[in-house]
Write an enzyme that holds these catalytic residues in place. Sequence first.
Site, PDB file in Angstrom:
ATOM      1  N   ASP A 161     -11.721  -7.260  -9.244  1.00 31.62           N
ATOM      2  CA  ASP A 161     -10.370  -7.498  -9.849  1.00 31.62           C
ATOM      3  C   ASP A 161     -10.263  -6.440 -10.982  1.00 31.62           C
ATOM      4  O   ASP A 161     -11.138  -6.341 -11.731  1.00 31.62           O
ATOM      5  CB  ASP A 161     -10.522  -8.825 -10.471  1.00 31.62           C
ATOM      6  CG  ASP A 161      -9.276  -9.236 -11.412  1.00 31.62           C
ATOM      7  OD1 ASP A 161      -8.448  -8.402 -11.891  1.00 31.62           O
ATOM      8  OD2 ASP A 161      -9.071 -10.465 -11.677  1.00 31.62           O
TER       9      ASP A 161
ATOM     10  N   SER B  72       6.634   2.191 -10.516  1.00 28.31           N
ATOM     11  CA  SER B  72       7.701   1.714 -10.060  1.00 28.31           C
ATOM     12  C   SER B  72       9.168   1.965 -10.730  1.00 28.31           C
ATOM     13  O   SER B  72       8.961   2.702 -11.809  1.00 28.31           O
ATOM     14  CB  SER B  72       7.858   0.247 -10.122  1.00 28.31           C
ATOM     15  OG  SER B  72       8.836  -0.354  -9.793  1.00 28.31           O
TER      16      SER B  72
ATOM     17  N   GLY C  91      -6.228  -2.105  -4.839  1.00 33.60           N
ATOM     18  CA  GLY C  91      -5.425  -2.776  -4.142  1.00 33.60           C
ATOM     19  C   GLY C  91      -4.967  -2.191  -2.602  1.00 33.60           C
ATOM     20  O   GLY C  91      -3.837  -1.956  -2.028  1.00 33.60           O
ATOM     21  N   ALA C  92      -5.988  -1.739  -1.769  1.00 34.64           N
ATOM     22  CA  ALA C  92      -5.915  -0.836  -0.480  1.00 34.64           C
ATOM     23  C   ALA C  92      -5.764  -2.135   0.588  1.00 34.64           C
ATOM     24  O   ALA C  92      -5.646  -1.361   1.845  1.00 34.64           O
ATOM     25  CB  ALA C  92      -7.052  -0.039  -0.564  1.00 34.64           C
TER      26      ALA C  92
ATOM     27  N   TYR D 215       7.162  -7.134 -16.024  1.00 36.38           N
ATOM     28  CA  TYR D 215       6.925  -6.358 -15.129  1.00 36.38           C
ATOM     29  C   TYR D 215       7.283  -4.791 -15.302  1.00 36.38           C
ATOM     30  O   TYR D 215       6.649  -4.058 -15.457  1.00 36.38           O
ATOM     31  CB  TYR D 215       7.395  -6.735 -13.695  1.00 36.38           C
ATOM     32  CG  TYR D 215       7.215  -5.832 -12.481  1.00 36.38           C
ATOM     33  CD1 TYR D 215       5.713  -5.696 -11.951  1.00 36.38           C
ATOM     34  CD2 TYR D 215       7.903  -4.653 -11.864  1.00 36.38           C
ATOM     35  CE1 TYR D 215       5.450  -4.854 -10.919  1.00 36.38           C
ATOM     36  CE2 TYR D 215       7.618  -4.152 -10.893  1.00 36.38           C
ATOM     37  CZ  TYR D 215       6.425  -4.198 -10.392  1.00 36.38           C
ATOM     38  OH  TYR D 215       6.013  -3.418  -9.116  1.00 36.38           O
TER      39      TYR D 215
ATOM     40  N   LYS E 204       4.934  -1.662 -16.385  1.00 34.66           N
ATOM     41  CA  LYS E 204       5.056  -0.369 -15.421  1.00 34.66           C
ATOM     42  C   LYS E 204       5.631   0.906 -16.469  1.00 34.66           C
ATOM     43  O   LYS E 204       5.188   1.860 -16.113  1.00 34.66           O
ATOM     44  CB  LYS E 204       6.250  -0.535 -14.295  1.00 34.66           C
ATOM     45  CG  LYS E 204       5.595  -1.463 -13.425  1.00 34.66           C
ATOM     46  CD  LYS E 204       4.333  -0.884 -12.640  1.00 34.66           C
ATOM     47  CE  LYS E 204       3.971  -1.256 -11.299  1.00 34.66           C
ATOM     48  NZ  LYS E 204       2.803  -0.991 -10.721  1.00 34.66           N
TER      49      LYS E 204
HETATM   50  P1  NAP Z   1       0.984  -6.166  -2.391  1.00 38.27           P
HETATM   51  O1  NAP Z   1       1.610  -6.266  -0.792  1.00 38.27           O
HETATM   52  O2  NAP Z   1       1.328  -7.515  -2.964  1.00 38.27           O
HETATM   53  O3  NAP Z   1      -0.328  -5.660  -2.306  1.00 38.27           O
HETATM   54  C1  NAP Z   1      -1.131  -5.932  -3.478  1.00 38.27           C
HETATM   55  C2  NAP Z   1      -2.370  -5.293  -3.362  1.00 38.27           C
HETATM   56  O4  NAP Z   1      -3.106  -5.348  -4.656  1.00 38.27           O
HETATM   57  C3  NAP Z   1      -3.216  -6.183  -2.354  1.00 38.27           C
HETATM   58  O5  NAP Z   1      -4.105  -5.124  -1.689  1.00 38.27           O
HETATM   59  C4  NAP Z   1      -4.126  -6.983  -3.224  1.00 38.27           C
HETATM   60  O6  NAP Z   1      -5.571  -7.334  -2.808  1.00 38.27           O
HETATM   61  C5  NAP Z   1      -4.314  -6.149  -4.561  1.00 38.27           C
HETATM   62  N1  NAP Z   1      -4.443  -6.537  -5.858  1.00 38.27           N
HETATM   63  C6  NAP Z   1      -3.779  -7.766  -6.311  1.00 38.27           C
HETATM   64  N2  NAP Z   1      -4.448  -8.119  -7.636  1.00 38.27           N
HETATM   65  C7  NAP Z   1      -5.314  -7.205  -7.672  1.00 38.27           C
HETATM   66  C8  NAP Z   1      -6.344  -7.433  -8.652  1.00 38.27           C
HETATM   67  N3  NAP Z   1      -6.292  -7.818  -9.862  1.00 38.27           N
HETATM   68  N4  NAP Z   1      -7.402  -6.280  -8.578  1.00 38.27           N
HETATM   69  C9  NAP Z   1      -7.484  -5.524  -7.484  1.00 38.27           C
HETATM   70  N5  NAP Z   1      -6.543  -5.521  -6.452  1.00 38.27           N
HETATM   71  C10 NAP Z   1      -5.559  -6.414  -6.876  1.00 38.27           C
HETATM   72  O7  NAP Z   1       1.760  -5.122  -3.111  1.00 38.27           O
HETATM   73  P2  NAP Z   1       2.451  -3.756  -2.810  1.00 38.27           P
HETATM   74  O8  NAP Z   1       4.132  -3.967  -2.787  1.00 38.27           O
HETATM   75  O9  NAP Z   1       1.828  -3.208  -1.970  1.00 38.27           O
HETATM   76  O10 NAP Z   1       2.333  -3.237  -4.473  1.00 38.27           O
HETATM   77  C11 NAP Z   1       1.435  -2.170  -4.712  1.00 38.27           C
HETATM   78  C12 NAP Z   1       1.783  -1.401  -5.876  1.00 38.27           C
HETATM   79  O11 NAP Z   1       3.065  -0.837  -5.745  1.00 38.27           O
HETATM   80  C13 NAP Z   1       1.861  -2.380  -7.071  1.00 38.27           C
HETATM   81  O12 NAP Z   1       1.417  -1.600  -8.334  1.00 38.27           O
HETATM   82  C14 NAP Z   1       3.340  -2.542  -7.210  1.00 38.27           C
HETATM   83  O13 NAP Z   1       3.672  -2.934  -8.480  1.00 38.27           O
HETATM   84  C15 NAP Z   1       4.002  -1.243  -6.813  1.00 38.27           C
HETATM   85  N6  NAP Z   1       5.415  -1.286  -6.270  1.00 38.27           N
HETATM   86  C16 NAP Z   1       5.681  -2.296  -5.275  1.00 38.27           C
HETATM   87  C17 NAP Z   1       7.007  -1.770  -4.771  1.00 38.27           C
HETATM   88  C18 NAP Z   1       7.685  -2.693  -3.577  1.00 38.27           C
HETATM   89  O14 NAP Z   1       8.886  -2.757  -3.552  1.00 38.27           O
HETATM   90  N7  NAP Z   1       6.709  -3.234  -2.732  1.00 38.27           N
HETATM   91  C19 NAP Z   1       7.929  -1.049  -5.405  1.00 38.27           C
HETATM   92  C20 NAP Z   1       7.368  -0.293  -6.650  1.00 38.27           C
HETATM   93  C21 NAP Z   1       6.010  -0.457  -6.912  1.00 38.27           C
HETATM   94  P3  NAP Z   1      -5.659  -8.894  -1.730  1.00 38.27           P
HETATM   95  O15 NAP Z   1      -5.100  -8.559  -0.735  1.00 38.27           O
HETATM   96  O16 NAP Z   1      -7.205  -8.954  -2.247  1.00 38.27           O
HETATM   97  O17 NAP Z   1      -4.912  -9.904  -2.632  1.00 38.27           O
END
Ligand code: NAP
Length: 261
Positions: free
Chosen positions: A62, A149, A11-12, A162, A166
């Site tokens: 995926d 998280s 997910g980079a 969720y 987590k």
């Molecule tokens: P985001 O902005 O929605 O980005 C998600 C990323 O994951 C994108 O690169 C997406 O790829 C990829 N992805 C989604 N489904 C996937 C799959 N099935 N296989 C491979 N890649 C996949 O999310 P984010 O906020 O950066 O979150 C990243 C991580 O941090 C997650 O695990 C989330 O639970 C955790 N987190 C986030 C927050 C927050 O406040 N944002 C807080 C705590 C933890 P595409 O671009 O191709 O869709």
Amino acid sequence: MAPSKTVLITGASRGIGRGIAIELARAGCRVALNYAGNVEAAAEALALVKAAGGDGFTVQGDVAVAADRQRLVSETIAKFGRIDVLVNNAGVAPKVRADLLDSSEESFDRLYGINLKGPFFLSQLVAKQMLKQERDAEGFRGRIVNITSISAYAASINRGDYCMVKAGLSMMTKLLADRLANDSINVYEIRPGVIATDMTGGVKEKYDKLIIHDERGITPQRRWGQPEDVGRAVRAIAEDRFPFSTGAVFDVDGGFHLHRL
Ligand code: NAP
């Protein structure tokens, strides 16, 4: 000079994963940038990695799908020859925030597949690869970082699925840390708080109020986290700043985890 570290980040293409990739590029790492479907975002992330002094490639896959996980590992090995660090970052939030009593099995299965099953079986593959790799002069063989998280312990009854997965990812960190401790593979959990990404874009007003505008914010540090905040923590791990720590939890949350009176 030691050869640059090679890192596979799931997910980079966007958000936190992209922030991690850029920060690792600043440390001179070579990065495999996994994404699910957003080709443009992945290409943009790779360009930013290169501009920051790193190198790498993008790889679609995926994490919930076994054949894709296998391909992520084989393509990374084909390009880099080894995987020094795996960052299990890819994750999704529920499509709708449903009350705990109404949340669907479909949503549970989706979150379980992407946020917990995928990272576990990818870690299994990568750990076996790391076990084949020689330790370096400092005894470093590999590191695994799991992005969990604050939801691993903070209950949100409108996205219980969720929170449950987590919490499972948090336990996965402990299990892998224990299993791999004597194999020179340390495993860490990073617990981000509220970070400004696409995932939180839809609830911006709510969190602006809770973090910044309310008299006493939910976080002692009155700002949103940025992907770079998480990236810096991962960079410290990739630079092996914590060799005698495994199973450790890093709270990157502006102090959210503090119990306050
Ligand atoms: P985001 O902005 O929605 O980005 C998600 C990323 O994951 C994108 O690169 C997406 O790829 C990829 N992805 C989604 N489904 C996937 C799959 N099935 N296989 C491979 N890649 C996949 O999310 P984010 O906020 O950066 O979150 C990243 C991580 O941090 C997650 O695990 C989330 O639970 C955790 N987190 C986030 C927050 C927050 O406040 N944002 C807080 C705590 C933890 P595409 O671009 O191709 O869709």
